[in-house]
Write a protein that holds these residues in place. Structure first.
Motif, PDB file in Angstrom:
ATOM      1  N   ILE A   1     -42.728  -8.210  17.629  1.00 60.71           N
ATOM      2  CA  ILE A   1     -43.856  -7.421  18.257  1.00 60.71           C
ATOM      3  C   ILE A   1     -44.652  -6.772  17.132  1.00 60.71           C
ATOM      4  N   GLY A   2     -45.744  -7.028  17.346  1.00 65.04           N
ATOM      5  CA  GLY A   2     -46.841  -6.137  16.519  1.00 65.04           C
ATOM      6  C   GLY A   2     -47.711  -5.064  17.073  1.00 65.04           C
TER       7      GLY A   2
ATOM      8  N   GLU B   1     -50.490   2.896  20.588  1.00 62.91           N
ATOM      9  CA  GLU B   1     -49.628   2.893  21.451  1.00 62.91           C
ATOM     10  C   GLU B   1     -48.912   1.680  22.043  1.00 62.91           C
ATOM     11  N   ASN B   2     -50.014   0.781  22.173  1.00 61.50           N
ATOM     12  CA  ASN B   2     -49.772  -0.448  22.936  1.00 61.50           C
ATOM     13  C   ASN B   2     -49.100  -1.553  22.059  1.00 61.50           C
ATOM     14  N   VAL B   3     -48.528  -2.622  22.431  1.00 58.74           N
ATOM     15  CA  VAL B   3     -48.262  -3.702  21.708  1.00 58.74           C
ATOM     16  C   VAL B   3     -49.473  -4.761  21.595  1.00 58.74           C
ATOM     17  N   PHE B   4     -49.587  -5.224  20.437  1.00 56.26           N
ATOM     18  CA  PHE B   4     -50.787  -6.250  20.288  1.00 56.26           C
ATOM     19  C   PHE B   4     -50.460  -7.656  20.496  1.00 56.26           C
ATOM     20  N   ASN B   5     -49.392  -8.044  19.951  1.00 55.65           N
ATOM     21  CA  ASN B   5     -48.751  -9.382  19.991  1.00 55.65           C
ATOM     22  C   ASN B   5     -47.278  -9.570  20.224  1.00 55.65           C
ATOM     23  N   TYR B   6     -46.852 -10.601  20.580  1.00 55.41           N
ATOM     24  CA  TYR B   6     -45.230 -11.059  20.743  1.00 55.41           C
ATOM     25  C   TYR B   6     -45.060 -12.536  20.290  1.00 55.41           C
ATOM     26  N   ARG B   7     -44.221 -12.539  19.678  1.00 56.30           N
ATOM     27  CA  ARG B   7     -43.857 -14.046  19.272  1.00 56.30           C
ATOM     28  C   ARG B   7     -42.637 -14.175  19.196  1.00 56.30           C
ATOM     29  N   ARG B   8     -42.211 -15.139  19.840  1.00 53.69           N
ATOM     30  CA  ARG B   8     -40.723 -15.590  19.870  1.00 53.69           C
ATOM     31  C   ARG B   8     -40.598 -17.002  19.068  1.00 53.69           C
TER      32      ARG B   8
ATOM     33  N   TYR C   1     -51.777  -9.495  23.809  1.00 50.29           N
ATOM     34  CA  TYR C   1     -52.062  -8.571  24.912  1.00 50.29           C
ATOM     35  C   TYR C   1     -53.865  -8.174  24.710  1.00 50.29           C
ATOM     36  N   LEU C   2     -54.855  -8.722  25.571  1.00 54.16           N
ATOM     37  CA  LEU C   2     -55.988  -8.538  25.183  1.00 54.16           C
ATOM     38  C   LEU C   2     -56.518  -7.258  26.020  1.00 54.16           C
ATOM     39  N   HIS C   3     -55.818  -6.627  26.786  1.00 51.20           N
ATOM     40  CA  HIS C   3     -56.282  -5.534  27.528  1.00 51.20           C
ATOM     41  C   HIS C   3     -55.037  -4.983  28.463  1.00 51.20           C
ATOM     42  N   TRP C   4     -55.053  -3.542  28.296  1.00 48.04           N
ATOM     43  CA  TRP C   4     -54.289  -2.538  28.949  1.00 48.04           C
ATOM     44  C   TRP C   4     -55.209  -1.721  29.883  1.00 48.04           C
ATOM     45  N   ASP C   5     -54.288  -1.022  30.927  1.00 48.98           N
ATOM     46  CA  ASP C   5     -54.937  -0.233  31.749  1.00 48.98           C
ATOM     47  C   ASP C   5     -53.545   0.862  32.192  1.00 48.98           C
ATOM     48  N   LEU C   6     -54.179   1.872  32.581  1.00 54.25           N
ATOM     49  CA  LEU C   6     -53.072   2.862  32.999  1.00 54.25           C
ATOM     50  C   LEU C   6     -52.878   2.938  34.434  1.00 54.25           C
ATOM     51  N   PHE C   7     -51.884   3.210  34.936  1.00 58.79           N
ATOM     52  CA  PHE C   7     -51.361   3.207  36.467  1.00 58.79           C
ATOM     53  C   PHE C   7     -50.465   4.165  36.657  1.00 58.79           C
ATOM     54  N   GLN C   8     -50.420   4.648  37.964  1.00 59.80           N
ATOM     55  CA  GLN C   8     -49.401   5.789  38.216  1.00 59.80           C
ATOM     56  C   GLN C   8     -47.994   4.904  38.275  1.00 59.80           C
TER      57      GLN C   8
ATOM     58  N   VAL D   1     -48.512   5.102  33.280  1.00 58.09           N
ATOM     59  CA  VAL D   1     -47.847   4.045  32.569  1.00 58.09           C
ATOM     60  C   VAL D   1     -48.849   2.934  32.339  1.00 58.09           C
ATOM     61  N   SER D   2     -48.966   2.554  30.858  1.00 64.04           N
ATOM     62  CA  SER D   2     -49.745   1.625  30.294  1.00 64.04           C
ATOM     63  C   SER D   2     -49.206   0.270  30.333  1.00 64.04           C
ATOM     64  N   VAL D   3     -50.009  -0.789  31.324  1.00 69.69           N
ATOM     65  CA  VAL D   3     -49.466  -2.240  31.443  1.00 69.69           C
ATOM     66  C   VAL D   3     -50.545  -2.938  31.199  1.00 69.69           C
ATOM     67  N   PRO D   4     -50.267  -4.207  30.459  1.00 72.63           N
ATOM     68  CA  PRO D   4     -51.157  -5.114  29.897  1.00 72.63           C
ATOM     69  C   PRO D   4     -51.609  -5.984  31.158  1.00 72.63           C
TER      70      PRO D   4
END
Length: 260
Positions: free
Chosen positions: A175-176, A182-189, A202-209, A221-224
């Motif tokens: 993960i990058g 605070e948020n992950v930028f990319n994930y490679r497997r 991960y192009l965009h994150w939003d906050l949710f309860q 919580v920050s969710v992509p």
């Protein structure tokens, strides 16, 4: 206007900000803390698939009015559309998954972690990779982590032992993160041979309860909500666009049962 140009010139000439190199334990804890605030996810989902195999304008197809549900650890249900006859349906119970894509005349099932199907599925869209995109903390389990700098990013690599064809280790995933973010930028497997299995951005994150409540004091919580996935072998890329995200709702376990 001259004042604005002078301000832009000063910004351009200013030295870049420096960040203290992060500590591996701090980075892992940061990622785990945010991810640990939710156990289930329920959202409207739009899926956009691009592939060399698709005919039509720009080789792209959009699927709207879908539903994505995830229950940790590892359970997933993605259905488009949410009601009526399915065009795309991906189901995983944490151990096995099933893909049903009538619009592409494809149906496939296998265990989590199975290699990509060769020569059968032209449109690759694997349920275990989708759930890993949102529950990527699983890559920390039973693996050795190494922190390194990867250009402008800091990467956390997860290593696994390899017994065949000869003893060694291989990079299972990575993960990058941007410095100070605070948020992950990319994930490679990766595959055991070193080739990339899946790339996720991960192009965009939003906050949710974190809870289904109107209490503003509940932890956010920050969710992509814009996730891009690509499979090199299948020449396929997928965009998942989430709306109306609800966290920690009780979900029917039957919907995650593969082969139901």
């Amino acid at each position: 206007e001259p004042q604005q140009r002078q301000q832009q010139a000063r910004i351009a000439q200013a030295p870049p900000r420096t960040h203290r190199p992060p500590d591996l334990e701090e980075v892992v804890q940061q990622v785990m803390t945010n991810a640990g605030r939710w156990r289930t996810l329920d959202a409207r989902c739009t899926v956009i698939i691009r592939s060399d195999y698709l005919r039509g304008e720009d080789g792209e197809m959009s699927f709207r009015n879908g539903r994505l549900r995830i229950q940790k650890p590892g359970k997933i249900m993605l259905r488009v559309p949410a009601r009526g006859e399915a065009e795309l349906e991906l189901i995983g119970d944490g151990q096995r998954y099933e893909i049903n894509m009538p619009i592409f005349r494809e149906r496939y099932s296998a265990r989590y972690g199975s290699d990509l199907p060769e020569g059968r599925l032209r449109i690759l869209f694997m349920p275990d990779d989708v759930v890993a995109a949102f529950d990527y903390t699983a890559l920390f389990r039973d693996k050795v982590q190494v922190l390194r700098q990867d250009g402008p990013l800091y990467a956390v690599d997860s290593l696994l032992p390899l017994s065949e064809p000869e003893p060694g280790i291989y990079m299972h995933s990575s993960i990058g993160l941007l410095p100070g973010a605070e948020n992950v930028f990319n994930y490679r497997r990766y595959r055991p041979d070193g080739s990339m299995r899946t790339e996720i951005r991960y192009l965009h994150w939003d906050l949710f309860q974190a809870d289904d409540t109107d209490d503003e004091r509940a932890p956010a919580v920050s969710v992509p909500t814009r996730v891009w996935m690509a499979y090199g072998p299948g020449r396929t890329s997928i965009m998942l666009m989430l709306e109306d995200v609800r966290l920690n709702r009780e979900l029917d376990p039957e919907q995650f049962r593969a082969g139901r």
